[in-house]
Design a protein around this motif. Structure first.
Motif, PDB file in Angstrom:
ATOM      1  N   MET A 111      -0.210   5.891   5.336  1.00 30.38           N
ATOM      2  CA  MET A 111       1.158   5.226   5.435  1.00 30.38           C
ATOM      3  C   MET A 111       1.250   3.830   4.714  1.00 30.38           C
ATOM      4  O   MET A 111       0.359   3.203   4.545  1.00 30.38           O
ATOM      5  CB  MET A 111       1.468   4.973   6.959  1.00 30.38           C
ATOM      6  N   THR A 112       2.380   3.608   4.276  1.00 31.89           N
ATOM      7  CA  THR A 112       2.763   2.542   3.446  1.00 31.89           C
ATOM      8  C   THR A 112       2.554   1.401   4.467  1.00 31.89           C
ATOM      9  O   THR A 112       3.070   1.255   5.607  1.00 31.89           O
ATOM     10  CB  THR A 112       4.014   2.366   2.802  1.00 31.89           C
ATOM     11  N   ASP A 113       1.769   0.052   4.015  1.00 31.93           N
ATOM     12  CA  ASP A 113       1.627  -0.922   4.850  1.00 31.93           C
ATOM     13  C   ASP A 113       2.854  -1.775   4.590  1.00 31.93           C
ATOM     14  O   ASP A 113       3.134  -2.698   3.431  1.00 31.93           O
ATOM     15  CB  ASP A 113       0.576  -1.635   4.575  1.00 31.93           C
ATOM     16  N   ARG A 114       3.722  -2.029   5.549  1.00 37.09           N
ATOM     17  CA  ARG A 114       4.937  -2.512   5.252  1.00 37.09           C
ATOM     18  C   ARG A 114       4.828  -4.136   5.529  1.00 37.09           C
ATOM     19  O   ARG A 114       5.707  -4.841   5.770  1.00 37.09           O
ATOM     20  CB  ARG A 114       6.110  -2.201   6.203  1.00 37.09           C
ATOM     21  N   SER A 115       3.635  -4.533   5.925  1.00 36.40           N
ATOM     22  CA  SER A 115       3.243  -6.047   6.345  1.00 36.40           C
ATOM     23  C   SER A 115       2.905  -6.762   4.875  1.00 36.40           C
ATOM     24  O   SER A 115       2.821  -7.976   4.805  1.00 36.40           O
ATOM     25  CB  SER A 115       2.178  -6.372   7.255  1.00 36.40           C
ATOM     26  N   ASP A 148       7.967  -4.385   0.811  1.00 36.26           N
ATOM     27  CA  ASP A 148       9.293  -4.749   0.046  1.00 36.26           C
ATOM     28  C   ASP A 148       9.660  -3.816  -0.808  1.00 36.26           C
ATOM     29  O   ASP A 148      10.864  -3.286  -0.984  1.00 36.26           O
ATOM     30  CB  ASP A 148       9.033  -6.178  -0.630  1.00 36.26           C
ATOM     31  N   ARG A 149       8.529  -3.274  -1.538  1.00 40.82           N
ATOM     32  CA  ARG A 149       8.803  -2.040  -2.381  1.00 40.82           C
ATOM     33  C   ARG A 149       9.489  -0.864  -1.753  1.00 40.82           C
ATOM     34  O   ARG A 149      10.196  -0.160  -2.186  1.00 40.82           O
ATOM     35  CB  ARG A 149       7.397  -1.863  -3.273  1.00 40.82           C
ATOM     36  N   ALA A 150       8.581  -0.690  -0.540  1.00 39.30           N
ATOM     37  CA  ALA A 150       9.178   0.514   0.188  1.00 39.30           C
ATOM     38  C   ALA A 150      10.434   0.257   0.445  1.00 39.30           C
ATOM     39  O   ALA A 150      11.405   1.419   0.491  1.00 39.30           O
ATOM     40  CB  ALA A 150       7.975   0.754   1.385  1.00 39.30           C
ATOM     41  N   ASP A 151      10.889  -0.651   1.021  1.00 35.56           N
ATOM     42  CA  ASP A 151      12.405  -1.057   1.655  1.00 35.56           C
ATOM     43  C   ASP A 151      13.379  -0.807   0.498  1.00 35.56           C
ATOM     44  O   ASP A 151      14.166  -0.319   0.711  1.00 35.56           O
ATOM     45  CB  ASP A 151      12.409  -2.389   2.285  1.00 35.56           C
ATOM     46  N   HIS A 152      12.941  -1.191  -0.755  1.00 40.14           N
ATOM     47  CA  HIS A 152      13.799  -1.161  -2.152  1.00 40.14           C
ATOM     48  C   HIS A 152      13.984   0.376  -2.200  1.00 40.14           C
ATOM     49  O   HIS A 152      15.197   0.568  -2.484  1.00 40.14           O
ATOM     50  CB  HIS A 152      13.008  -1.936  -3.194  1.00 40.14           C
ATOM     51  N   VAL A 212       2.834  15.717  -3.125  1.00 41.03           N
ATOM     52  CA  VAL A 212       3.860  14.596  -3.547  1.00 41.03           C
ATOM     53  C   VAL A 212       3.713  13.186  -2.862  1.00 41.03           C
ATOM     54  O   VAL A 212       3.455  13.327  -1.542  1.00 41.03           O
ATOM     55  CB  VAL A 212       5.230  15.173  -3.075  1.00 41.03           C
ATOM     56  N   LEU A 213       3.458  12.291  -3.645  1.00 40.31           N
ATOM     57  CA  LEU A 213       3.166  10.914  -3.162  1.00 40.31           C
ATOM     58  C   LEU A 213       4.355  10.162  -3.518  1.00 40.31           C
ATOM     59  O   LEU A 213       4.930   9.938  -4.620  1.00 40.31           O
ATOM     60  CB  LEU A 213       1.823  10.373  -4.146  1.00 40.31           C
ATOM     61  N   ASP A 214       4.813   9.338  -2.475  1.00 40.08           N
ATOM     62  CA  ASP A 214       5.712   8.138  -2.730  1.00 40.08           C
ATOM     63  C   ASP A 214       5.832   7.209  -1.611  1.00 40.08           C
ATOM     64  O   ASP A 214       5.305   7.584  -0.703  1.00 40.08           O
ATOM     65  CB  ASP A 214       7.228   9.312  -2.669  1.00 40.08           C
ATOM     66  N   ILE A 215       6.332   5.942  -2.205  1.00 43.89           N
ATOM     67  CA  ILE A 215       6.261   4.857  -1.464  1.00 43.89           C
ATOM     68  C   ILE A 215       7.600   4.790  -0.712  1.00 43.89           C
ATOM     69  O   ILE A 215       7.505   4.203   0.470  1.00 43.89           O
ATOM     70  CB  ILE A 215       6.247   3.557  -2.046  1.00 43.89           C
ATOM     71  N   SER A 216       8.618   5.668  -0.674  1.00 44.35           N
ATOM     72  CA  SER A 216       9.644   6.054   0.073  1.00 44.35           C
ATOM     73  C   SER A 216       9.587   7.169   1.071  1.00 44.35           C
ATOM     74  O   SER A 216       9.651   8.048   0.679  1.00 44.35           O
ATOM     75  CB  SER A 216      10.731   6.106  -0.720  1.00 44.35           C
ATOM     76  N   HIS A 217       9.597   6.608   2.378  1.00 41.29           N
ATOM     77  CA  HIS A 217       9.472   7.528   3.449  1.00 41.29           C
ATOM     78  C   HIS A 217      10.814   8.188   3.478  1.00 41.29           C
ATOM     79  O   HIS A 217      10.754   9.455   3.708  1.00 41.29           O
ATOM     80  CB  HIS A 217       9.241   6.704   4.841  1.00 41.29           C
ATOM     81  N   THR A 218      11.948   7.607   3.173  1.00 43.51           N
ATOM     82  CA  THR A 218      13.269   8.382   3.031  1.00 43.51           C
ATOM     83  C   THR A 218      13.263   9.598   2.189  1.00 43.51           C
ATOM     84  O   THR A 218      13.680  10.673   2.348  1.00 43.51           O
ATOM     85  CB  THR A 218      14.262   7.282   2.913  1.00 43.51           C
ATOM     86  N   ALA A 219      12.614   9.351   0.895  1.00 46.10           N
ATOM     87  CA  ALA A 219      12.663  10.375  -0.100  1.00 46.10           C
ATOM     88  C   ALA A 219      11.794  11.562   0.388  1.00 46.10           C
ATOM     89  O   ALA A 219      12.296  12.860   0.263  1.00 46.10           O
ATOM     90  CB  ALA A 219      12.229   9.930  -1.447  1.00 46.10           C
ATOM     91  N   LEU A 220      10.405  11.181   0.986  1.00 43.24           N
ATOM     92  CA  LEU A 220       9.702  12.134   1.477  1.00 43.24           C
ATOM     93  C   LEU A 220      10.292  13.215   2.290  1.00 43.24           C
ATOM     94  O   LEU A 220      10.256  14.140   2.388  1.00 43.24           O
ATOM     95  CB  LEU A 220       8.482  11.518   1.468  1.00 43.24           C
TER      96      LEU A 220
END
Ligand SMILES: C[S@@+](CC[C@H](N)C(=O)[O-])C[C@H]1O[C@@H](n2cnc3c(N)ncnc32)[C@H](O)[C@@H]1O
Length: 212
Positions: free
Chosen positions: A1-5, A10-14, A76-84
């Motif tokens: 999971m991406t560490d949002r702290s 910020d990158r994931a939110d973008h 498939v690896l991605d920082i965006s949870h929305t896209a995945l």
């Protein structure tokens, strides 16, 4: 999971916002058919038994093409949870796909892959230290004799994408970078991508094999 702290958050939110605001088929990088990717995969001789990872794959339809043509070990690896989530929903839970909700720059691969595919991620790394990190992860993730496909904006391509600065490359630039990462480029392509809004963006593609 991406560490949002961290900055990764910020990158994931973008990227989540980009997919939420425009929809998976409305983002500038959307392509209805991953033609060049599939042509290069065939040219490289990547077998359907080979493990494939699409880094920064987002909601791309490449995974659909791979599964449709018989690949059974696709990540498939991605920082965006929305896209995945969008891609996962589209393909269904039975699809033989591993979804990695990760920041590539803080990821440690736990296994190796026969093919590393990246369309339009490396060019966002404007910082030399981030590019070094990316290349270290690439080297660690690809199996001996494995393959790489890298697609970036061309040297005369856009300077920004999704509001972020990018670095454009020629095929020679990418071949030099990959040679330093123990890959030999065996094919390159120039492609003009047309965005859903009708803008034309020149891309550079390279395909290579590990020399170790
Ligand atoms: C321009 S889009 C390309 C998406 C996909 N490769 C395609 O061709 O449709 C860039 C993708 O990289 C992802 N990304 C950006 N930085 C990342 C990082 N550090 N780690 C993992 N994914 C990242 C974004 O979420 C987005 O899905």
């Amino acid at each position: 999971m991406t560490d949002r702290s961290t900055g990764a958050g910020d990158r994931a939110d973008h990227w989540d916002s980009a997919y939420q605001d425009r929809g998976t088929h409305g983002v500038s990088w959307f392509q209805p058919d991953p033609t060049v990717s599939m042509e290069l995969i065939e040219m490289l001789g990547v077998s359907t038994d080979d493990a494939v990872i699409d880094v920064g794959g987002g909601a791309s339809l490449l995974v659909d093409s791979l599964i449709g043509r018989g690949w059974s070990d696709v990540t498939v690896l991605d920082i965006s949870h929305t896209a995945l989530e969008a891609a996962r929903e589209r393909l269904g839970s039975d699809a033989p796909v591993t979804w990695l909700d990760q920041d590539l720059l803080t990821w440690s691969p736990e296994r190796r892959y026969g093919l590393w595919h990246d369309r339009a991620v490396f060019h966002f790394l404007v910082d030399a230290a981030e590019r070094e990190t990316y290349l270290r992860v690439l080297r660690a993730a690809v199996a001996p004799g494995g393959s790489v496909i890298l697609a970036t904006f061309a040297s005369d391509g856009p300077e920004y994408c999704s509001g972020l600065p990018v670095v454009g490359y020629s095929a020679e630039d990418l071949a030099t970078i990959l040679a330093g990462t123990d890959f030999e480029v065996v094919e390159s392509r120039c492609e003009e991508h047309t965005t859903p809004g009708g803008a034309v963006q020149p891309f550079t593609w390279v395909a290579g094999r590990a020399t170790r």
